[in-house]
Design a protein around this motif. Structure first.
Motif, PDB file in Angstrom:
ATOM      1  N   SER A 105      19.043 -19.820 -19.679  1.00  0.00           N
ATOM      2  CA  SER A 105      19.892 -19.127 -18.704  1.00  0.00           C
ATOM      3  C   SER A 105      19.055 -18.272 -17.757  1.00  0.00           C
ATOM      4  O   SER A 105      17.910 -17.946 -18.045  1.00  0.00           O
ATOM      5  N   ALA A 133      17.725 -14.829 -19.230  1.00  0.00           N
ATOM      6  CA  ALA A 133      16.480 -14.814 -19.984  1.00  0.00           C
ATOM      7  C   ALA A 133      15.287 -14.865 -19.049  1.00  0.00           C
ATOM      8  O   ALA A 133      14.292 -14.170 -19.254  1.00  0.00           O
ATOM      9  N   GLU A 134      15.373 -15.655 -18.017  1.00  0.00           N
ATOM     10  CA  GLU A 134      14.274 -15.758 -17.052  1.00  0.00           C
ATOM     11  C   GLU A 134      14.041 -14.431 -16.352  1.00  0.00           C
ATOM     12  O   GLU A 134      12.929 -14.090 -15.984  1.00  0.00           O
ATOM     13  N   VAL A 140      14.206 -11.515 -17.531  1.00  0.00           N
ATOM     14  CA  VAL A 140      13.500 -10.502 -18.331  1.00  0.00           C
ATOM     15  C   VAL A 140      12.006 -10.782 -18.281  1.00  0.00           C
ATOM     16  O   VAL A 140      11.555 -11.826 -18.710  1.00  0.00           O
ATOM     17  N   PRO A 141      11.250  -9.845 -17.744  1.00  0.00           N
ATOM     18  CA  PRO A 141       9.864 -10.166 -17.483  1.00  0.00           C
ATOM     19  C   PRO A 141       8.983 -10.260 -18.732  1.00  0.00           C
ATOM     20  O   PRO A 141       8.127 -11.108 -18.818  1.00  0.00           O
ATOM     21  N   THR A 142       9.193  -9.389 -19.681  1.00  0.00           N
ATOM     22  CA  THR A 142       8.308  -9.396 -20.838  1.00  0.00           C
ATOM     23  C   THR A 142       9.123  -9.118 -22.076  1.00  0.00           C
ATOM     24  O   THR A 142      10.306  -8.865 -22.025  1.00  0.00           O
ATOM     25  N   ILE A 143       8.432  -9.142 -23.199  1.00  0.00           N
ATOM     26  CA  ILE A 143       9.096  -8.882 -24.458  1.00  0.00           C
ATOM     27  C   ILE A 143       9.152  -7.376 -24.749  1.00  0.00           C
ATOM     28  O   ILE A 143       9.710  -6.933 -25.716  1.00  0.00           O
ATOM     29  N   TRP A 144       8.574  -6.579 -23.880  1.00  0.00           N
ATOM     30  CA  TRP A 144       8.641  -5.121 -24.022  1.00  0.00           C
ATOM     31  C   TRP A 144      10.018  -4.649 -23.561  1.00  0.00           C
ATOM     32  O   TRP A 144      10.576  -5.212 -22.636  1.00  0.00           O
ATOM     33  N   THR A 145      10.517  -3.614 -24.227  1.00  0.00           N
ATOM     34  CA  THR A 145      11.829  -3.100 -23.831  1.00  0.00           C
ATOM     35  C   THR A 145      11.758  -2.443 -22.462  1.00  0.00           C
ATOM     36  O   THR A 145      10.740  -1.865 -22.096  1.00  0.00           O
ATOM     37  N   ASN A 146      12.836  -2.541 -21.736  1.00  0.00           N
ATOM     38  CA  ASN A 146      12.875  -1.862 -20.444  1.00  0.00           C
ATOM     39  C   ASN A 146      14.271  -1.362 -20.083  1.00  0.00           C
ATOM     40  O   ASN A 146      14.526  -1.013 -18.952  1.00  0.00           O
ATOM     41  N   LYS A 147      15.172  -1.348 -21.075  1.00  0.00           N
ATOM     42  CA  LYS A 147      16.519  -0.852 -20.776  1.00  0.00           C
ATOM     43  C   LYS A 147      16.956   0.124 -21.861  1.00  0.00           C
ATOM     44  O   LYS A 147      16.524   0.032 -23.016  1.00  0.00           O
ATOM     45  N   ARG A 170       7.925   2.494 -23.886  1.00  0.00           N
ATOM     46  CA  ARG A 170       8.418   1.124 -24.091  1.00  0.00           C
ATOM     47  C   ARG A 170       8.014   0.586 -25.454  1.00  0.00           C
ATOM     48  O   ARG A 170       6.973   0.930 -25.989  1.00  0.00           O
ATOM     49  N   SER A 171       8.869  -0.245 -25.970  1.00  0.00           N
ATOM     50  CA  SER A 171       8.734  -0.696 -27.349  1.00  0.00           C
ATOM     51  C   SER A 171       8.466  -2.184 -27.406  1.00  0.00           C
ATOM     52  O   SER A 171       8.769  -2.922 -26.466  1.00  0.00           O
ATOM     53  N   GLU A 208      16.794 -17.708 -26.808  1.00  0.00           N
ATOM     54  CA  GLU A 208      16.233 -18.018 -25.492  1.00  0.00           C
ATOM     55  C   GLU A 208      14.988 -17.203 -25.200  1.00  0.00           C
ATOM     56  O   GLU A 208      14.001 -17.713 -24.685  1.00  0.00           O
ATOM     57  N   ARG A 235      11.125 -18.594 -24.802  1.00  0.00           N
ATOM     58  CA  ARG A 235      10.364 -18.238 -23.612  1.00  0.00           C
ATOM     59  C   ARG A 235       9.043 -17.567 -23.985  1.00  0.00           C
ATOM     60  O   ARG A 235       7.988 -17.849 -23.406  1.00  0.00           O
ATOM     61  N   GLN A 290      16.746  -6.667 -27.680  1.00  0.00           N
ATOM     62  CA  GLN A 290      15.871  -6.787 -26.519  1.00  0.00           C
ATOM     63  C   GLN A 290      16.700  -7.178 -25.287  1.00  0.00           C
ATOM     64  O   GLN A 290      17.519  -8.083 -25.394  1.00  0.00           O
ATOM     65  N   PRO A 291      16.507  -6.551 -24.140  1.00  0.00           N
ATOM     66  CA  PRO A 291      15.479  -5.559 -23.819  1.00  0.00           C
ATOM     67  C   PRO A 291      15.960  -4.113 -23.956  1.00  0.00           C
ATOM     68  O   PRO A 291      15.318  -3.222 -23.429  1.00  0.00           O
TER      69      PRO A 291
END
Lengths: 553, 388, 295
Positions: free
Chosen positions: A2, A5-6, A8-15, B208-209, B217, B221, C55-56
């Motif tokens: 979807s 998912a694209e 979201v830039p990284t696996i780090w939290t940002n919200k 950030r965590s 998904e 990715r 996440q996120p």
């Protein structure tokens, strides 16, 4: 994959999670509710007891007193003589010992007299006028409430001074005249018009008042003493209790014989007995039931015993006999039978069992009855004026209260009746009537979180030593020190009353409770976006001031 | 650039020099034979003031790797070393490290895996970690060990890579063998390897965590990105090797070719067997057998394209493997890797897989010559052959 | 009740994924908000994972590393050392783990970190079982408690982790729970000002795993103390004992009868538990008398 998912830039939290809505999980929501405490519900004037105790605890002494006088203009009086059903209802009694509410009230009320605190300003004047017949506690209470609301109020009182039984029926050692005078003086400053030594007795007089005033409140009391016919013809020896109290409180010093018998078991019996003792007599109370059935307050009996007053129970006076120079009261022995209408066992004479007590003076304290005002269509019931819960009589715009409508003969009940009548009169005359300050159900002991209330014994009440009481009319029951008053206040659960302890805030696992700035209405706001409806705040409210309300979605 | 020194060093000490020159900030290391001298040498450097690092001496390799990962995510360069059982105890966290995209550099002294116990040269420990997402270098001598530690940092820490790297060398044959090693100066290394300062790290100012549960998904990715990063390694590692040459004059390539120009047949090996194979190649070429050697130095990512390019049109490929994986068509990992790399290639050579040197058994040039000659006579088989 | 303060800037945010009424969320609120923004934490698999959010999103404004199950202590140590290397030794490093991740799979790493006296704070959210995975037993599960892996009731005792930590002579180890917030908050403030390995074991009554009403986590926390099942105490430097809140003469019955996990108990088993609790308390009191912090 979807687009989300694209994105979201990284696996780090940002919200931040506070953007989410966990309120949707909820099926119930906490609601702050100032619920009625047992003391409030038991109080004849419906005093906001948990509220003013909180103020006392915080040291807001003037505010606490102001809160008291919203419902009761004479707290120094009730602080001394109230039969305190609030204390009997106190939830704390299940925990350790009930609170000394009356003495806390007295502490604040006496402080008010010392500081000269005044009643609040009366509301802007209204055109309606109200006549109050009877200047006792019921009449004065009604006058006070009506005056505060802006009505023109006039009181008609037979006696030279206002106060009714407060002035003429309660001895000084229980209620010093000075205290009553001070509280009455403060009331007088409100601008109520008094017509003392003005008896309203005839039908024409009542008719006149009905025409001239928009409403009448009749509180003329129960002033006709009950008598025993066989003692009628002996005025030298047989005195009337109420009359004796009137004379003493009017400054006379009645002559009593050395041996006094008081017939009766109510407050008047106790009061006259203790007065007689102070007039240097040997006093015995003769009562037809036993101590357990005496209608007077327990502390009164205790104090009377301390003062050396004797009791003869299960005895009914029959006649006076004179043998040589000795006068005797012949009594018949009684026994307790089936329960009567009052719920107490009925005293039944024991056949042929008589005994005699030596006496010089016999004081009759058998209670009193009302005089029915001569008003057409004024209905009575069980020898009282018939009223509804709002003190409304069967006649339009005529209300009645005090001993005229009730047999319980308590000062506070009279004050309460006066207050209720005033609220009803206000409603009749186009005002708002009674204001509700509490909602919901009575707070039960089980709803108090007792973890927050370590067990602490009640304050020991101080009395003037018995040895110092006789031969004078000095006040017997002493008040609380500041320290004692604050200690008692600290013991209060404040059942159902939010005291801004912030416990709900501290116990919310979802940070869903916001503390509001003081003075902005409610102390707290539930953040509906986050509240999951767990009920921890309800459970951890020490005093049952939060309830969980189901939500339908 | 001026070289600092040339010293007689074991593989372990040379690796320790390499680590010291990278100046890592956190070093969680648990001792294990035959790796232990690496850790000992590093603590000695610290005492001498050559290194300013936080040493952690945890209770296990597992905890050592855990600390490496979290320290790396906090934005510092980390180093550790292990061997055999220790490496396998780390297994869970090897995946964790690559998933966390931490450019940890670790040396692994290849040692037989228990049971039974042994201390001998064997690639099985690290080969069995091939799917963990680590870069894997296999080196054959102390100098290469030192050089590769620094090349590995340069490659792993490249922002396009951010993957952990493992440098493996064999127990005792490299770990404890003394050779002359040239040691570059700290200044030279500093000019080669920039400080590690990742943009995202555990920092209260960033708040950030990392690592919580993700959706299918997001996981997909993430793995795809990891794989793509691995694919970028060839070019970046090659560049790191070339830059190292500019600095020190030494280069290895990712696949080292030895006398392959006119060779119809190619021996493929990793680690110290390559050295033995060079001698065998020299002997056979002088005897007229056209055989060359390709040493696979970078095993992960596996140089598939390079092998297809180099091996197309050759006659025979003889694989010598010091690690075993029971059940993979006879047991040679390298055999399977090479075969699958060549699948579908036109002019593909015949491929022969030999398990040679497993358990640290000694492989001589003569043995290699035997295996090559045997291959020239026989048809290849799909299964690898226990050839010692 | 207003002895404690919550930092103006809230570190733990609403919108987190804890069950309604969860004691762990409340405990976390105090831990995170008191340690404040200048902190980094590790969280292994536990209820705190879902609590943080998917996440996120994060409900925690400090960096959190979701480390492997068994490595909380070593992961925290790694972060602390790295911060020190970056000249950020001022940053608090916390390990926030459950009892499974602490008493069981994480004990080895914890022991090492404690022995080294690494400068970390370890908060063990002890809900006496693997609750996040649906209630399996851990070595912290008390005797006779039902879990899905001990359907007939657990046969062995709860491990005494305080004593294990005290035996490492760490600067500080204590028990706490949210029924006694003053005490809990005081302890958090206290360890914030200390150095070295510090631990608080927070008893977390689990609404679902133990089986009690959703508003009773604080009540249950208090009953655990008042019955002597879980006394609140501190051990400093392994030898200095302070008992903060002990039993108040309530029988264990009042505690266990309110929990579904003890529903199957016989009277005999209840008295066994009572005996064990009495023994534990006698031992603790003895230790506290021998090694009083005020001596």
């Amino acid at each position: 994959m979807s687009k989300t998912a694209e994105a979201v830039p990284t696996i780090w939290t940002n919200k931040r999670s506070d953007a989410l809505n966990t309120g949707t999980w909820r099926s119930a929501i906490p609601v702050y509710q100032n619920r009625p405490s047992p003391c409030h519900l038991a109080c004849p004037v419906h005093g906001h007891i948990p509220v003013w105790i909180e103020m006392l605890r915080k040291g807001l002494l003037h505010e606490a007193w102001q809160k008291i006088v919203e419902n009761n203009p004479f707290p120094s009086v009730t602080g001394r003589v109230c039969h305190h059903p609030c204390e009997d209802a106190c939830n704390r009694s299940e925990h350790d010992a009930n609170l000394s509410i009356r003495l806390m009230e007295r502490y604040l009320a006496d402080l008010a007299l010392e500081k000269g605190w005044l009643f609040p300003e009366t509301a802007s004047p209204k055109k309606e006028k109200v006549a109050i017949i009877g200047g006792g506690p019921a009449g004065l209470s009604a006058a006070y409430q009506l005056k505060l609301k802006g009505y023109t109020v006039e009181i008609f009182e037979t006696k030279p001074k206002l106060g009714g039984l407060l002035r003429y029926g309660i001895p000084n050692y229980r209620l010093p005249a000075k205290v009553l005078d001070q509280e009455l003086n403060r009331l007088a400053k409100l601008g109520i018009k008094y017509h003392t030594e003005t008896a309203i007795t005839g039908a024409a007089e009542y008719k006149q008042l009905q025409n001239k005033y928009d409403a009448l409140f009749i509180a003329t009391g129960a002033q006709r003493p009950r008598k025993l016919a066989q003692f009628e013809n002996n005025p030298e020896t047989v005195l009337d209790g109420l009359d004796l109290l009137y004379r003493i409180n009017s400054g006379q010093k009645p002559e009593l014989g050395p041996k006094v018998l008081v017939i009766g078991g109510g407050n008047t019996a106790l009061d006259t007995a203790r007065c007689a003792k102070r007039l240097a007599a040997d006093v015995t109370i003769v009562y037809r039931r036993t101590e357990n059935q005496m209608p007077s307050q327990e502390t009164e009996i205790l104090e009377a015993k301390e003062e050396g007053i004797r009791f003869t129970f299960l005895a009914s006076p029959v006649k006076l006999e004179k043998e040589n120079e000795t006068q005797k009261l012949v009594c018949q022995k009684m026994q307790l039978g089936e329960k009567d209408a009052s719920g107490r066992p009925r005293p039944e004479p024991i056949k042929d069992a008589f005994f005699a007590l030596e006496t010089d003076t016999v004081i009759m304290a058998l209670g009193s009855d009302i005089e029915t005002p001569p008003i057409d269509e004024l209905e009575t019931q069980d020898h009282l004026i018939k009223v509804d819960a709002n003190q409304q009589t069967s006649v339009k715009n005529i209300l009645a209260g005090g001993d005229l409508t009730s047999n319980d003969r308590f000062v506070s009940s009279a004050l309460g009746a006066g207050k209720i009548a005033a609220e009803q009169i206000d409603l009749l005359l186009g005002g708002t009537g009674k204001e509700e300050h509490f909602t919901g159900t009575e707070v039960l002991y089980e709803q108090i979180n007792t973890f927050y209330f370590p067990k602490n014994p009640a304050t020991t009440k101080s009395l003037l030593p018995a040895s110092e009481r006789t031969r004078n009319f000095q006040e017997v029951q002493l008040g609380l020190t500041e320290q004692q008053a604050l200690y008692e206040a600290a013991r209060c659960f404040n059942c159902g009353w939010c005291v801004s302890c912030d416990n709900c805030f501290y116990f919310c696992p979802d940070m869903a409770i916001k503390i509001n700035n003081p003075g902005n209405g409610e102390n707290y706001t539930i953040l509906e976006q986050y509240c999951k409806g767990c009920g921890l705040c309800v459970k951890e409210c020490p005093r049952g001031a939060i309830v969980l309300k189901e939500e339908s979605k | 650039m001026k070289l600092k020194d040339a010293m007689l060093l074991t593989g372990n000490h040379a690796a320790a020099y390499g680590a010291m020159l990278a100046q890592p900030k956190v070093m969680p290391i648990y001792p294990i034979t035959p790796q232990t001298p690496v850790a000992e040498k590093l603590t000695e450097f610290q005492l001498q003031g050559l290194l300013d690092a936080e040493f952690i001496t945890p209770e296990s390799e597992h905890s050592a790797m855990a600390a490496c990962i979290s320290a790396s995510l906090t934005g510092v360069r980390v180093f550790t070393a292990t061997s055999s059982q220790g490496l396998m105890l780390m297994h869970e966290l090897l995946h964790f490290a690559s998933g966390a995209r931490t450019p940890i550099v670790m040396v692994n002294a290849n040692r037989t895996v228990a049971s039974p116990w042994g201390f001998w040269a064997d690639h099985t420990d690290s080969l069995s970690q091939r799917d963990t997402g680590w870069l894997q270098y296999y080196v054959e001598n102390p100098q290469e060990a030192l050089d590769t530690v620094l090349q590995a940092y340069k490659t792993a820490e490249n922002p396009s890579v951010l993957l952990p790297a493992m440098i493996s060398y064999e127990a005792f044959y490299v770990s404890h063998s003394l050779e002359v090693v040239e040691i570059p100066s700290q200044e030279a290394v500093d000019s080669y390897l920039p400080p590690f300062d990742p943009e995202l790290r555990f920092d209260p100012e960033q708040g950030r965590s990392f690592g919580n549960v993700v959706s299918q998904e997001l996981y997909y990715r993430h793995r795809k990105q990891l794989s793509q990063a691995m694919d970028k390694v060839f070019a970046i590692a090659k560049d790191a090797d070339e830059k190292w040459k500019e600095l020190t004059g030494r280069t290895y390539g990712l696949v080292e070719r030895y006398k392959c120009e006119n060779a119809q047949h190619i021996i493929i090996a990793m680690g110290t067997i390559s050295g033995t194979a060079r001698a065998a190649v020299d002997k056979m070429q002088s005897d007229g057998i056209p055989v060359g050697l390709m040493k696979i130095r970078l095993f992960r990512p596996f140089p598939v394209d390079k092998l297809r390019q180099e091996l197309a049109g050759r006659d025979k490929v003889i694989i010598l493997d010091r690690g075993s994986s029971p059940g993979t068509g006879g047991g040679s990992v390298l055999h399977q890797e090479v075969k699958s790399s060549l699948y579908g290639l036109k002019n593909a050579p015949e491929v022969y897989g030999y398990l040679a040197g497993v358990g640290g058994t000694n492989i001589t040039p003569e043995k290699i010559e035997d295996l090559v000659k045997r291959s020239l006579k026989e048809k290849s088989t799909t299964k690898s052959i226990w050839g010692w | 009740m207003k002895h404690y303060e919550i930092a103006e800037e809230k570190v733990f945010l609403p919108g987190h994924g804890a069950c309604p009424g969860c004691a762990m969320a409340l405990a976390l609120r105090y831990v995170l908000n008191i340690f404040g923004r200048n902190s980094v934490a590790v969280i292994p698999p536990s209820c705190m994972g879902p609590m943080m959010g998917a996440q996120p999103y994060s409900s925690m404004l400090i960096p959190i590393f979701h480390n492997s199950f068994e490595s909380s202590a070593s992961s925290a140590a790694g972060i602390k050392r790295a911060l020190r290397a970056r000249d950020r030794d001022d940053v608090n490093v916390l390990a926030l783990a459950g009892d499974g991740g602490t008493y069981d799979i994480g004990l080895q790493a914890l022991s090492s970190v404690a022995e080294h006296n690494e400068d970390i704070v370890y908060i063990c959210m002890d809900n006496e079982g693997y609750m996040n995975t649906g209630t399996q037993k851990s070595s912290s599960t008390p005797r006779h408690a039902y879990t899905t892996s001990t359907p007939g009731g657990k046969e062995s005792r709860k491990k005494n982790l305080v004593e294990i930590m005290a035996a490492h002579h760490v600067p500080y180890v204590a028990t706490a729970n949210i029924g006694y917030l003053d005490d809990f908050v005081t302890k958090i403030h206290k360890i914030k000002d200390m150095k070295g390995t510090r631990m608080i074991i927070v008893l977390i009554p689990c609404i679902d795993g133990w089986g009690f009403p959703g508003d009773a986590a604080a009540t249950m926390s208090r009953l655990a103390v008042q019955t002597g099942v879980f006394p609140l105490y501190e051990v400093e430097d392994g030898t200095k004992y302070t008992i903060n809140h002990g039993p108040e003469g309530l029988p264990v019955e009042t505690y266990i009868s309110r929990q579904r996990r003890y529903r199957h108990l016989t009277a005999e088993q209840v008295s066994e538990i009572q005996k064990e609790v009495d023994e534990n308390w006698a031992k603790l009191e003895g230790m506290a008398n021998l090694f009083s912090a005020t001596m």
